[in-house]
Design a protein around this motif. Structure first.
Motif: not given
Length: 307
Positions: A213-217, A221-228
């Motif tokens: 779980a590096d910065h890019t990942m 994942w945060t962007t994906r969940e923000e969309t959700y």
């Protein structure tokens, strides 16, 4: 979206009483809830005769309660009647003439009895006592057991709770099929309390991916969940067009869900969560909800599984 069904408009707010001298917050919270919902307030004291005196509402073996002693039915009954009478008197002081208040003594194991009684209740309200984690391991938790099996929403109130200086309702979501129901319910409660709603999703990437779980990942994942979460909020607004947009917002935090919700409880008036739908085969709580019931600084509402 659908909210948990209730048996009817007259279904009461059901309160499990143990010791009114330490349950002022419980009685006040339940009383205000009953008045705002226009529902009767029903207080019950559950006792199991011929077992321990140390914790009559738990009905636990004496070996688990060092201060316990065996006493007869009549002694337990007199204590129960005294405490129930005191609790009913305090509840009537809270609600005045706004709603009907009743009290009833019931026999049996507290959690089992309250789960059965929840079939005809609008809400079950219980207090979380201040006891050590070690002792909780041996005694278990009535509130967690009831929250995991009740047929209606369960409100768990921390001992000594006060709403002073608190604001907002937090809906805890976890990319689960019950999230819409949780948010719908949170909006209803926020409307009753005249509060804003925050949809909170904790994303524990380290637990999911460890060192990967590096910065890019984390960002992806945060962007994906923000969309959700944004889609969840949009559906809620479409469902209730009268909800002002400024009263509903979503937040995704790159930290453990339990940690995020417990931190939010330090300033919130209410946390709303559901039972994880992947536990359908096992009617008990997930780890996040269990952590909240142990650690939250504000009341926690736990929704039953949708019927």
């Amino acid at each position: 979206m659908s909210t948990p069904a209730t048996p009817g408009a007259t279904a009461p707010v059901l309160v499990g009483i143990l010791d009114p001298s330490t349950e002022a917050a419980l009685i006040e919270q339940a009383g205000h809830l009953a008045v705002s919902c226009g529902r009767p307030l029903r207080l019950v004291y559950v006792f199991q005769a011929n077992v321990v005196f140390g914790d009559p509402i738990l009905g636990l073996p004496g070996a688990m309660q060092p201060q316990s002693m065996i006493i007869d039915d009549s002694a337990v009954g007199r204590l129960a009647e005294q405490r129930l009478h005191e609790a009913v008197s305090r509840a009537r002081e809270v609600v005045g003439e706004a709603v009907e208040v009743s009290g009833e003594l019931l026999r049996g194991h507290a959690a089992h009895v309250l789960i059965k009684e929840s079939e005809n209740a609008h809400r079950v309200v219980l207090q979380r006592r201040r006891i050590s984690r070690t002792r909780r391991v041996f005694t278990g938790s009535v509130s967690a057991h009831v929250a995991g099996h009740a047929h209606c929403p369960v409100t768990v109130v921390p001992e000594g709770w006060s709403a002073e200086g608190r604001t907002g309702v937090v809906a805890g979501v976890g990319h689960d099929k019950t999230d819409d129901d949780v948010l719908d319910y949170a909006l209803d409660e926020a409307g009753r309390m005249d509060e804003a709603v925050t949809v909170l999703h904790g994303l524990d990437l380290m637990a999911l991916h460890a060192e990967l779980a590096d910065h890019t990942m984390t960002r992806e994942w945060t962007t994906r969940e923000e969309t959700y979460v944004a889609e969840l909020v949009q559906r809620a607004r479409a469902h209730d067009e009268e909800t002002p947009p400024t009263r509903l917002e979503g937040r995704v935090l790159a930290e453990g869900p339990a940690d995020a919700l417990v931190a939010a409880s330090e300033t919130a008036r209410l946390i709303v969560v559901g039972r994880a739908s992947h536990l359908n085969a096992f009617p008990h709580l997930g780890g996040v909800t269990r952590a909240l019931l142990r650690e939250a600084d504000c009341p926690v509402d736990v929704l039953p599984m949708p019927s």
